[in-house]
Structures are given as structure tokens and as C-alpha cells.
Write an enzyme that holds these catalytic residues in place. Structure first.
Site, short mmCIF file in Angstrom:
data_model
loop_
_atom_site.label_atom_id
_atom_site.label_comp_id
_atom_site.label_asym_id
_atom_site.label_seq_id
_atom_site.Cartn_x
_atom_site.Cartn_y
_atom_site.Cartn_z
N ILE A 23 0.80 -1.27 0.03
CA ILE A 23 -0.08 0.01 -0.06
C ILE A 23 0.81 1.23 0.00
CG2 ILE A 23 -1.80 1.20 1.23
CD1 ILE A 23 -2.42 -1.41 2.68
N CYS A 24 0.47 2.22 -0.70
CA CYS A 24 1.11 3.58 -0.82
C CYS A 24 0.33 4.40 -0.12
CB CYS A 24 1.48 4.14 -2.23
SG CYS A 24 2.57 5.69 -2.08
N LEU A 25 0.55 4.76 1.20
CA LEU A 25 -0.34 5.71 1.74
C LEU A 25 0.65 6.47 2.97
CD1 LEU A 25 -3.10 6.61 2.62
CD2 LEU A 25 -3.44 5.01 4.44
#
Lengths: 86, 180
Positions: free
Chosen positions: B113-115
């Protein structure tokens, strides 16, 4: 009737004078308790309050500020953490 | 336990010794904090999210579920995630991954995940509940400026029907997932 007091034992309670939140946001332990590394609450494990009014156990906050990801900011509001001087 | 009372200093130094190894102390505080989070999660029972340690023996490995928010292409679907907490949590972010196959601009095919709040915007006050709620809202509000899945980002912006189709083609019911 006369009463003679031989001995008395004083008992007191205390709590930090900071009611905004009940627990430290970093360790989630009550302010009146200790950070996870301390054994005795009170002067040995004090609170620290920033200019932004956010409070933490001092040990928890100092540990946060030593991490790179903190960038020296308050964990709550991301303003530069500066200890309030009152 | 007579020895405990033998000499005050003796007791004190043994306490000090217990405190000495930093890693042991850290491990202890991680456990304490995760236990308090688990308690809070079970008591508050927030709809649409759940999380639980995988086993009694290791509190640093959790599994969770996120229900797709209403009014988004994910409505009615449930996704499984894994959470791995580092020994110095919450000073460092946990590693979160989608275990269910996910079609989303900010999630790659391995579930990474890119957060920002899990990376450079991490704060020690975040917890399991705030992470799960952030992920839930990410489902309906992708950040298409820096996609991990460029095709998904393109479909989201230009062809929602196609997006939904790809999403459903990848989706696996949580019951069908092999237990990790």
C-alpha cells in the site's frame, strides 16, 4: 470525654493538572500512570506540555522526537514541538 | 522470598538489571500498547473494520478486515489485511498489506500500500483503528497523482464501469482465501 491521639497516618492523592485527555496519546497509558519504561508515577515520570498545548509523558515524547520520522513535530498537530514555558 | 527483604539495595539493583536491556523493555511496551488497542477495538466495535492478533503467542502479527465503504465501487465487498508491528511500535509504523487481491490505484498486485501516513507522515499517536479507517477511506478516495497501479488510476479517472469490472475480476471472497 477526652481523646488522646497516639498516632495518625496522613493519606493523600494527586493527579497531574492537565485534564485535556486522560491518556498519553503515544503509549495510551493514563497520564497519572507511567510511561511503559517507568515504575513510579509522579516526579519520576512527568508530563511534558508543548506550546501547542498537547501533553504526553515526557519519556514518550522525547523518544518520539529522537526518531527520524518525527521531524521534531508534535505527534498530534505536526507543529514543531516546543515545550511550553509557563 | 526472604531474600527480597535482606537489603534494600540488593532489591534495587536487581530491578535495575531487569530494566537494562533496551530491547526487552521495548518489547514489553509494544505488548502493553497493543493489548490496550485490542481492548479498545473490542469495546468500541466500529462497524466496517475489525482486527485481531493472529495467535496468542505473537501480539505483533495481526489480521484485519475492511468493508468497502458505501457509495464506492467497493461497497458490499470485504478485504483482508495483514499488520506487522515493529519492536519499536508506535515510534515506527506497522507494515500493512492487503492479503485479499486488491484493484486500487494505490495498492500493487502484491498488496503493498502507498499511503503517506504509513510512511513519511506516520505519527506515534496513530493506532490500529485510525489506520483501518484511513485505509477504508482510501478505497473511496484514491490518490491518483502517484499510483502504484497506473491502469487502475486510469480506469478510475476515465472509465468507472471498466474499473468495477477489473475490481470484480480480481476480487476473492474472504472465505476463499487460504489462511495465512
Amino acid at each position: 470525654m477526652k481523646v488522646t491521639i497516639d498516632k495518625w497516618i496522613g493519606v493523600s492523592t494527586w493527579h497531574w493538572n492537565h485534564a485535556q485527555d486522560e491518556v498519553c496519546g503515544i503509549c495510551r497509558v493514563a497520564f497519572d500512570g507511567t510511561c511503559p519504561t517507568c515504575k513510579y508515577p509522579g516526579d519520576d515520570c512527568p508530563l511534558i506540555i508543548g506550546e501547542c498545548k498537547h501533553a504526553f509523558h515526557m519519556h514518550c515524547l522525547l523518544k518520539w522526537l529522537t526518531t527520524e520520522s518525527s521531524k521534531g513535530l508534535c505527534p498530534m498537530c505536526r507543529r514543531r514541538f516546543k515545550t511550553a514555558t509557563e | 522470598m526472604e531474600s527480597q527483604n535482606a537489603h534494600p539495595a540488593a532489591g534495587y539493583s536487581s530491578l535495575k538489571m531487569q530494566d537494562a536491556p533496551a530491547s526487552a523493555v521495548d518489547g514489553h511496551s509494544v505488548t502493553k500498547r497493543l493489548q490496550s488497542e485490542l481492548m479498545q477495538l473490542m469495546m468500541s466495535n466500529v462497524p466496517g473494520i475489525s482486527a485481531f492478533p493472529v495467535s496468542d503467542s505473537n501480539l505483533c502479527q495481526w489480521t484485519g478486515t475492511i468493508a468497502g465503504p458505501e457509495g464506492t465501487p467497493y461497497e458490499g465487498l470485504t478485504y483482508k489485511i495483514s499488520m506487522t508491528f515493529p519492536a519499536n511500535y508506535p515510534y515506527r509504523a506497522p507494515v500493512i498489506r492487503f492479503v485479499s487481491p486488491m484493484w486500487h490505484p494505490n495498492v500493487d498486485m502484491s498488496g503493498n500500500i502507498c499511503l503517506d501516513i504509513l510512511k513519511e507522515k506516520w505519527s506515534a499517536i496513530y493506532n490500529v483503528q485510525t489506520i483501518l479507517l484511513s485505509l477504508q477511506s482510501l478505497l473511496g478516495e484514491p490518490n491518483n497523482a502517484s499510483p502504484l497501479n497506473a491502469q487502475a488510476a486510469d480506469q478510475w479517472d476515465n472509465n468507472k464501469a471498466e474499473y468495477k469490472k477489473s475490481l470484480m475480476a480480481h476480487y476473492k471472497d474472504i472465505e476463499e482465501l487460504a489462511d495465512e
